[in-house]
Motif scaffolding. Sequence first.
Motif, PDB file in Angstrom:
ATOM      1  N   ASN A  39      12.314 103.596   4.605  1.00  0.00           N
ATOM      2  CA  ASN A  39      13.131 104.681   5.158  1.00  0.00           C
ATOM      3  C   ASN A  39      14.565 104.218   5.387  1.00  0.00           C
ATOM      4  O   ASN A  39      15.288 104.794   6.187  1.00  0.00           O
ATOM      5  CB  ASN A  39      12.518 105.186   6.478  1.00  0.00           C
ATOM      6  N   HIS A  40      14.978 103.177   4.692  1.00  0.00           N
ATOM      7  CA  HIS A  40      16.307 102.599   4.902  1.00  0.00           C
ATOM      8  C   HIS A  40      17.237 102.956   3.755  1.00  0.00           C
ATOM      9  O   HIS A  40      16.866 102.882   2.579  1.00  0.00           O
ATOM     10  CB  HIS A  40      16.215 101.073   5.028  1.00  0.00           C
ATOM     11  N   VAL A  41      18.466 103.334   4.104  1.00  0.00           N
ATOM     12  CA  VAL A  41      19.516 103.606   3.113  1.00  0.00           C
ATOM     13  C   VAL A  41      20.677 102.663   3.404  1.00  0.00           C
ATOM     14  O   VAL A  41      21.216 102.675   4.519  1.00  0.00           O
ATOM     15  CB  VAL A  41      20.005 105.063   3.182  1.00  0.00           C
ATOM     16  N   PRO A  42      21.089 101.816   2.453  1.00  0.00           N
ATOM     17  CA  PRO A  42      22.194 100.885   2.729  1.00  0.00           C
ATOM     18  C   PRO A  42      23.537 101.606   2.804  1.00  0.00           C
ATOM     19  O   PRO A  42      23.704 102.703   2.266  1.00  0.00           O
ATOM     20  CB  PRO A  42      22.144  99.932   1.523  1.00  0.00           C
ATOM     21  N   GLY A  43      24.482 100.987   3.481  1.00  0.00           N
ATOM     22  CA  GLY A  43      25.843 101.509   3.499  1.00  0.00           C
ATOM     23  C   GLY A  43      26.508 101.286   2.151  1.00  0.00           C
ATOM     24  O   GLY A  43      26.019 100.517   1.305  1.00  0.00           O
ATOM     25  N   ILE A  44      27.622 101.967   1.927  1.00  0.00           N
ATOM     26  CA  ILE A  44      28.322 101.820   0.648  1.00  0.00           C
ATOM     27  C   ILE A  44      29.826 101.858   0.887  1.00  0.00           C
ATOM     28  O   ILE A  44      30.305 102.500   1.836  1.00  0.00           O
ATOM     29  CB  ILE A  44      27.883 102.912  -0.355  1.00  0.00           C
ATOM     30  N   PHE A  45      30.560 101.149   0.041  1.00  0.00           N
ATOM     31  CA  PHE A  45      32.012 101.000   0.177  1.00  0.00           C
ATOM     32  C   PHE A  45      32.655 101.272  -1.178  1.00  0.00           C
ATOM     33  O   PHE A  45      32.330 100.620  -2.168  1.00  0.00           O
ATOM     34  CB  PHE A  45      32.329  99.586   0.651  1.00  0.00           C
ATOM     35  N   TYR A  46      33.548 102.263  -1.230  1.00  0.00           N
ATOM     36  CA  TYR A  46      34.255 102.628  -2.461  1.00  0.00           C
ATOM     37  C   TYR A  46      35.731 102.271  -2.322  1.00  0.00           C
ATOM     38  O   TYR A  46      36.309 102.354  -1.235  1.00  0.00           O
ATOM     39  CB  TYR A  46      34.162 104.131  -2.737  1.00  0.00           C
ATOM     40  N   ILE A  47      36.355 101.916  -3.461  1.00  0.00           N
ATOM     41  CA  ILE A  47      37.806 101.686  -3.513  1.00  0.00           C
ATOM     42  C   ILE A  47      38.386 102.546  -4.626  1.00  0.00           C
ATOM     43  O   ILE A  47      37.851 102.587  -5.746  1.00  0.00           O
ATOM     44  CB  ILE A  47      38.135 100.203  -3.759  1.00  0.00           C
ATOM     45  N   ASP A  48      39.480 103.239  -4.321  1.00  0.00           N
ATOM     46  CA  ASP A  48      40.209 104.057  -5.289  1.00  0.00           C
ATOM     47  C   ASP A  48      41.637 103.542  -5.400  1.00  0.00           C
ATOM     48  O   ASP A  48      42.226 103.105  -4.412  1.00  0.00           O
ATOM     49  CB  ASP A  48      40.233 105.534  -4.864  1.00  0.00           C
ATOM     50  N   LEU A  49      42.198 103.608  -6.598  1.00  0.00           N
ATOM     51  CA  LEU A  49      43.587 103.214  -6.837  1.00  0.00           C
ATOM     52  C   LEU A  49      44.339 104.378  -7.467  1.00  0.00           C
ATOM     53  O   LEU A  49      43.774 105.113  -8.290  1.00  0.00           O
ATOM     54  CB  LEU A  49      43.658 102.003  -7.774  1.00  0.00           C
ATOM     55  N   GLY A  50      45.612 104.528  -7.110  1.00  0.00           N
ATOM     56  CA  GLY A  50      46.408 105.600  -7.682  1.00  0.00           C
ATOM     57  C   GLY A  50      47.881 105.248  -7.700  1.00  0.00           C
ATOM     58  O   GLY A  50      48.336 104.366  -6.964  1.00  0.00           O
ATOM     59  N   ALA A  51      48.608 105.943  -8.551  1.00  0.00           N
ATOM     60  CA  ALA A  51      50.056 105.710  -8.659  1.00  0.00           C
ATOM     61  C   ALA A  51      50.713 106.947  -9.249  1.00  0.00           C
ATOM     62  O   ALA A  51      50.059 107.782  -9.886  1.00  0.00           O
ATOM     63  CB  ALA A  51      50.349 104.490  -9.529  1.00  0.00           C
ATOM     64  N   SER A  52      52.002 107.060  -9.017  1.00  0.00           N
ATOM     65  CA  SER A  52      52.789 108.135  -9.627  1.00  0.00           C
ATOM     66  C   SER A  52      54.158 107.586 -10.014  1.00  0.00           C
ATOM     67  O   SER A  52      54.659 106.645  -9.393  1.00  0.00           O
ATOM     68  CB  SER A  52      52.937 109.327  -8.669  1.00  0.00           C
ATOM     69  N   LEU A  53      54.748 108.170 -11.035  1.00  0.00           N
ATOM     70  CA  LEU A  53      56.058 107.746 -11.536  1.00  0.00           C
ATOM     71  C   LEU A  53      56.902 108.978 -11.816  1.00  0.00           C
ATOM     72  O   LEU A  53      56.485 109.859 -12.566  1.00  0.00           O
ATOM     73  CB  LEU A  53      55.901 106.918 -12.809  1.00  0.00           C
ATOM     74  N   THR A  54      58.073 109.026 -11.189  1.00  0.00           N
ATOM     75  CA  THR A  54      59.018 110.118 -11.443  1.00  0.00           C
ATOM     76  C   THR A  54      59.953 109.686 -12.561  1.00  0.00           C
ATOM     77  O   THR A  54      60.745 108.746 -12.404  1.00  0.00           O
ATOM     78  CB  THR A  54      59.833 110.458 -10.185  1.00  0.00           C
ATOM     79  N   ILE A  55      59.854 110.341 -13.709  1.00  0.00           N
ATOM     80  CA  ILE A  55      60.683 109.997 -14.865  1.00  0.00           C
ATOM     81  C   ILE A  55      62.083 110.567 -14.696  1.00  0.00           C
ATOM     82  O   ILE A  55      63.087 109.879 -14.887  1.00  0.00           O
ATOM     83  CB  ILE A  55      60.030 110.501 -16.161  1.00  0.00           C
ATOM     84  N   ASN A  56      62.172 111.821 -14.348  1.00  0.00           N
ATOM     85  CA  ASN A  56      63.450 112.466 -14.039  1.00  0.00           C
ATOM     86  C   ASN A  56      63.155 113.658 -13.139  1.00  0.00           C
ATOM     87  O   ASN A  56      62.036 113.799 -12.646  1.00  0.00           O
ATOM     88  CB  ASN A  56      64.205 112.873 -15.323  1.00  0.00           C
ATOM     89  N   GLU A  57      64.133 114.510 -12.936  1.00  0.00           N
ATOM     90  CA  GLU A  57      63.948 115.627 -12.011  1.00  0.00           C
ATOM     91  C   GLU A  57      62.954 116.655 -12.514  1.00  0.00           C
ATOM     92  O   GLU A  57      62.515 117.529 -11.753  1.00  0.00           O
ATOM     93  CB  GLU A  57      65.293 116.303 -11.733  1.00  0.00           C
TER      94      GLU A  57
END
Length: 196
Positions: free
Chosen positions: A127-145
Amino acid sequence: VNTQFFNVASTVTDGFNIETSYQFSLENWDMMSIPGSFTLRGLATYVTKFITNPGVPGGIVVNSAGANDGNIPHLKVYATQSYDADSWEFHVAERWISEGKHNNNWIQCTPGSCPVATLANPTVNDNHVPGIFYIDLGASLTINEHWKIYGQVENVFNKNAPPFYSTNQNPTNDGMNPFLYDAIGRMFHLSVRVSD
Protein backbone atom coordinates in the motif's frame (compact mmCIF):
# COMPACT_ATOMS: atom_id res chain seq x y z
CA VAL A 1 -46.42 12.23 2.30
CA ASN A 2 -44.04 14.99 1.35
CA THR A 3 -40.50 13.94 0.46
CA GLN A 4 -37.58 16.11 -0.49
CA PHE A 5 -33.87 15.77 -1.12
CA PHE A 6 -31.54 16.38 1.80
CA ASN A 7 -27.78 16.47 1.40
CA VAL A 8 -26.22 14.66 4.35
CA ALA A 9 -22.83 14.11 2.69
CA SER A 10 -19.90 16.08 4.07
CA THR A 11 -16.25 16.83 3.39
CA VAL A 12 -13.85 17.95 6.10
CA THR A 13 -10.39 19.16 5.14
CA ASP A 14 -7.43 20.78 6.83
CA GLY A 15 -4.02 22.01 5.69
CA PHE A 16 -2.12 25.08 4.58
CA ASN A 17 -0.41 26.73 1.60
CA ILE A 18 2.95 28.49 1.63
CA GLU A 19 4.22 30.80 -1.10
CA THR A 20 7.42 32.81 -1.15
CA SER A 21 9.44 34.69 -3.76
CA TYR A 22 12.62 36.74 -3.89
CA GLN A 23 14.06 38.80 -6.74
CA PHE A 24 17.53 40.32 -6.87
CA SER A 25 20.13 41.62 -9.29
CA LEU A 26 23.87 40.93 -9.14
CA GLU A 27 24.55 44.13 -11.06
CA ASN A 28 24.11 46.15 -7.87
CA TRP A 29 26.35 43.98 -5.70
CA ASP A 30 29.92 44.99 -4.93
CA MET A 31 32.58 43.61 -7.29
CA MET A 32 29.98 42.09 -9.63
CA SER A 33 28.72 43.38 -12.94
CA ILE A 34 26.39 40.61 -14.07
CA PRO A 35 23.39 42.11 -15.87
CA GLY A 36 19.83 40.87 -15.50
CA SER A 37 17.83 39.71 -12.52
CA PHE A 38 17.28 36.47 -10.64
CA THR A 39 13.91 35.35 -9.32
CA LEU A 40 13.40 32.55 -6.81
CA ARG A 41 9.88 31.31 -6.10
CA GLY A 42 8.41 28.45 -4.10
CA LEU A 43 4.90 27.15 -3.51
CA ALA A 44 3.92 24.30 -1.17
CA THR A 45 0.57 22.73 -0.30
CA TYR A 46 0.23 20.49 2.74
CA VAL A 47 -3.06 18.66 3.36
CA THR A 48 -3.44 16.89 6.72
CA LYS A 49 -6.89 15.45 6.05
CA PHE A 50 -9.58 15.35 3.36
CA ILE A 51 -12.37 13.23 4.80
CA THR A 52 -15.43 12.48 2.69
CA ASN A 53 -18.52 11.02 4.37
CA PRO A 54 -21.40 9.97 2.10
CA GLY A 55 -23.77 10.42 5.05
CA VAL A 56 -25.80 7.27 4.39
CA PRO A 57 -25.91 4.06 6.43
CA GLY A 58 -23.28 1.64 5.19
CA GLY A 59 -21.42 4.38 3.28
CA ILE A 60 -17.64 4.22 3.38
CA VAL A 61 -15.89 7.21 4.96
CA VAL A 62 -12.70 7.97 3.03
CA ASN A 63 -9.71 10.14 3.94
CA SER A 64 -8.12 11.09 0.60
CA ALA A 65 -5.19 13.10 2.01
CA GLY A 66 -2.03 11.16 1.34
CA ALA A 67 -3.83 8.60 -0.80
CA ASN A 68 -1.95 9.12 -4.03
CA ASP A 69 -4.42 7.21 -6.19
CA GLY A 70 -6.37 10.49 -6.34
CA ASN A 71 -4.92 13.98 -6.57
CA ILE A 72 -4.47 14.99 -2.90
CA PRO A 73 -1.03 13.96 -1.62
CA HIS A 74 -0.01 15.16 1.81
CA LEU A 75 2.59 17.53 0.32
CA LYS A 76 3.17 19.07 -3.11
CA VAL A 77 6.03 21.51 -3.74
CA TYR A 78 6.68 23.62 -6.83
CA ALA A 79 9.81 25.79 -7.05
CA THR A 80 11.31 27.89 -9.85
CA GLN A 81 14.60 29.72 -10.35
CA SER A 82 14.89 32.08 -13.29
CA TYR A 83 17.45 34.45 -14.75
CA ASP A 84 16.13 37.25 -16.92
CA ALA A 85 18.46 39.38 -19.05
CA ASP A 86 17.53 42.00 -21.62
CA SER A 87 16.92 39.70 -24.57
CA TRP A 88 16.80 36.20 -23.08
CA GLU A 89 15.53 34.28 -20.08
CA PHE A 90 16.33 30.88 -18.58
CA HIS A 91 14.47 29.04 -15.86
CA VAL A 92 14.52 25.79 -13.91
CA ALA A 93 11.44 24.33 -12.21
CA GLU A 94 11.20 21.52 -9.68
CA ARG A 95 8.05 19.57 -8.85
CA TRP A 96 7.93 17.24 -5.84
CA ILE A 97 5.09 14.99 -4.73
CA SER A 98 5.40 13.33 -1.32
CA GLU A 99 5.15 9.61 -0.75
CA GLY A 100 1.80 8.20 0.27
CA LYS A 101 -0.53 5.25 0.07
CA HIS A 102 -2.68 3.81 -2.68
CA ASN A 103 -5.69 4.09 -0.39
CA ASN A 104 -5.87 5.02 3.30
CA ASN A 105 -8.63 2.46 3.91
CA TRP A 106 -6.55 -0.48 2.68
CA ILE A 107 -4.74 -2.64 5.24
CA GLN A 108 -1.20 -3.65 4.26
CA CYS A 109 -0.22 -7.08 5.51
CA THR A 110 1.54 -10.27 4.46
CA PRO A 111 -0.45 -13.36 3.44
CA GLY A 112 -1.17 -15.57 6.42
CA SER A 113 -1.15 -12.69 8.92
CA CYS A 114 -3.91 -10.52 7.48
CA PRO A 115 -7.13 -9.69 9.35
CA VAL A 116 -10.45 -10.46 7.70
CA ALA A 117 -10.91 -8.14 4.74
CA THR A 118 -14.05 -6.03 4.50
CA LEU A 119 -15.55 -3.88 1.78
CA ALA A 120 -14.44 -0.76 3.66
CA ASN A 121 -11.00 -2.13 4.59
CA PRO A 122 -9.63 -4.62 2.05
CA THR A 123 -6.19 -6.17 2.61
CA VAL A 124 -3.26 -5.75 0.22
CA ASN A 125 0.39 -6.73 0.32
CA ASP A 126 1.66 -3.31 -0.85
CA ASN A 127 0.00 0.00 0.00
CA HIS A 128 3.04 2.26 -0.40
CA VAL A 129 3.56 4.87 -3.12
CA PRO A 130 7.04 6.46 -3.34
CA GLY A 131 7.55 10.19 -3.69
CA ILE A 132 8.67 11.62 -7.01
CA PHE A 133 10.76 14.60 -8.10
CA TYR A 134 10.55 16.23 -11.56
CA ILE A 135 12.83 18.87 -13.12
CA ASP A 136 11.82 21.12 -16.03
CA LEU A 137 14.05 23.47 -18.04
CA GLY A 138 12.97 26.40 -20.19
CA ALA A 139 14.30 29.44 -22.01
CA SER A 140 13.19 32.25 -24.27
CA LEU A 141 15.03 34.51 -26.71
CA THR A 142 13.83 37.86 -28.03
CA ILE A 143 15.19 38.25 -31.57
CA ASN A 144 13.69 41.68 -32.19
CA GLU A 145 10.55 43.62 -31.35
CA HIS A 146 8.46 41.28 -33.53
CA TRP A 147 9.93 37.82 -32.92
CA LYS A 148 10.37 35.81 -29.74
CA ILE A 149 11.29 32.09 -29.43
CA TYR A 150 10.36 29.84 -26.50
CA GLY A 151 11.65 26.38 -25.64
CA GLN A 152 11.02 24.00 -22.77
CA VAL A 153 11.85 20.46 -21.68
CA GLU A 154 9.47 18.90 -19.15
CA ASN A 155 10.47 15.93 -17.00
CA VAL A 156 14.12 16.24 -18.05
CA PHE A 157 15.19 12.93 -16.50
CA ASN A 158 12.17 11.07 -17.93
CA LYS A 159 10.91 9.87 -14.54
CA ASN A 160 8.25 7.16 -14.74
CA ALA A 161 5.15 7.51 -12.60
CA PRO A 162 4.74 4.90 -9.85
CA PRO A 163 2.50 1.96 -10.79
CA PHE A 164 -1.10 1.94 -9.61
CA TYR A 165 -3.82 -0.64 -9.33
CA SER A 166 -6.98 -0.11 -11.34
CA THR A 167 -9.86 0.61 -8.97
CA ASN A 168 -13.31 2.14 -9.16
CA GLN A 169 -11.81 5.43 -7.93
CA ASN A 170 -8.94 5.30 -10.44
CA PRO A 171 -9.99 3.10 -13.40
CA THR A 172 -6.86 3.68 -15.44
CA ASN A 173 -5.95 0.94 -17.86
CA ASP A 174 -2.29 1.91 -18.17
CA GLY A 175 -1.42 1.21 -14.52
CA MET A 176 -0.65 4.78 -13.42
CA ASN A 177 -2.41 7.85 -12.06
CA PRO A 178 -2.53 10.62 -14.70
CA PHE A 179 -4.30 13.04 -12.34
CA LEU A 180 -1.24 13.45 -10.14
CA TYR A 181 1.81 12.22 -12.08
CA ASP A 182 3.42 12.87 -15.45
CA ALA A 183 1.74 10.45 -17.86
CA ILE A 184 3.92 11.20 -20.90
CA GLY A 185 7.54 11.36 -19.78
CA ARG A 186 10.15 13.72 -21.20
CA MET A 187 8.51 16.27 -23.49
CA PHE A 188 9.95 19.04 -25.67
CA HIS A 189 8.14 22.28 -26.52
CA LEU A 190 9.17 24.89 -29.06
CA SER A 191 7.10 27.93 -29.97
CA VAL A 192 7.45 31.28 -31.71
CA ARG A 193 5.54 34.47 -30.99
CA VAL A 194 5.16 37.03 -33.77
CA SER A 195 3.69 40.48 -33.05
CA ASP A 196 3.02 43.53 -35.19
